[in-house]
Design an enzyme around this catalytic site. Structure first.
Site, PDB file in Angstrom:
ATOM      1  CG  HIS A  49     -33.798  27.330  18.016  1.00  0.00           C
ATOM      2  ND1 HIS A  49     -33.284  27.763  19.216  1.00  0.00           N
ATOM      3  CD2 HIS A  49     -33.570  25.995  17.962  1.00  0.00           C
ATOM      4  CE1 HIS A  49     -32.771  26.725  19.869  1.00  0.00           C
ATOM      5  NE2 HIS A  49     -32.928  25.643  19.123  1.00  0.00           N
TER       6      HIS A  49
ATOM      7  CB  SER B  99     -29.502  26.301  23.118  1.00  0.00           C
ATOM      8  OG  SER B  99     -30.544  26.646  22.254  1.00  0.00           O
TER       9      SER B  99
END
Ligand code: PNS
Length: 160
Positions: free
Chosen positions: A17, A127
């Site tokens: 990210h 994630s």
């Protein structure tokens, strides 16, 4: 002043990210990271925890702010006056997942999505995988920004 939005669940924020947020910031004057709700997912971390972890991770970046949004992303885009959504692509599965969202967001708000290829060295960092590794006792220290591994462990312990 150009403005881009980097939306996601950030459950938790990963080095992947951060790479995409940095790339977005290299193209736009300002970037707003939006921690949003994905109806297909049941988050491990509370939204305020996710926001705090992203804030910590981008603290050294100028022109990057973090917020949460509980509604349609298209409404946030219209309200904020953003020029673009920036999303990272790790591979074909991401294209499949992202294209529909990009088309829908453009349909609803007129705002285009810009796709950036992520750092190849982080292509395996997601994630969901990070949480799975942590859940099974593996180390995620080199996959996430400082402080995130401890927050994930605490949330997993609370759940157990
Ligand atoms: O990190 P994710 O889970 O892939 O991010 C997906 C997210 C949160 C950006 C997407 O689900 C979203 O935009 N949610 C907000 C509600 C919304 O606008 N839904 C329609 C998406 S086209």
């Amino acid at each position: 002043m150009s403005l881009a939005v980097c939306p996601g669940s950030f459950d938790p924020v990963t080095l992947g990210h951060l790479d995409v947020i940095r790339r977005a910031r290299s193209m736009f004057d300002e970037v707003v990271v939006v921690v949003a709700h994905n109806a297909a997912k049941h988050p491990l971390l509370a939204v305020d925890v996710r926001v705090a972890l992203v804030e910590g991770a981008v603290a050294d970046m100028t022109g990057v702010t973090v917020t949460s949004w509980d509604g349609l992303l298209a409404d946030f885009l219209t309200r904020s006056g953003a020029q673009a959504v920036v999303k990272g692509l790790r591979g074909g599965a991401d294209v499949d997942a992202e294209l529909g969202m990009a088309l829908l967001n453009r349909h609803l708000s007129g705002v285009e999505t810009v796709f950036v290829p992520g750092d190849g060295a982080l292509a395996h960092v997601a994630s969901s995988l990070v949480k799975d590794v942590a859940r099974h006792g593996g180390s995620i220290d080199d996959l996430v920004p400082p402080g995130v591994a401890a927050a994930v462990s605490a949330a997993l312990e609370e759940r157990a």
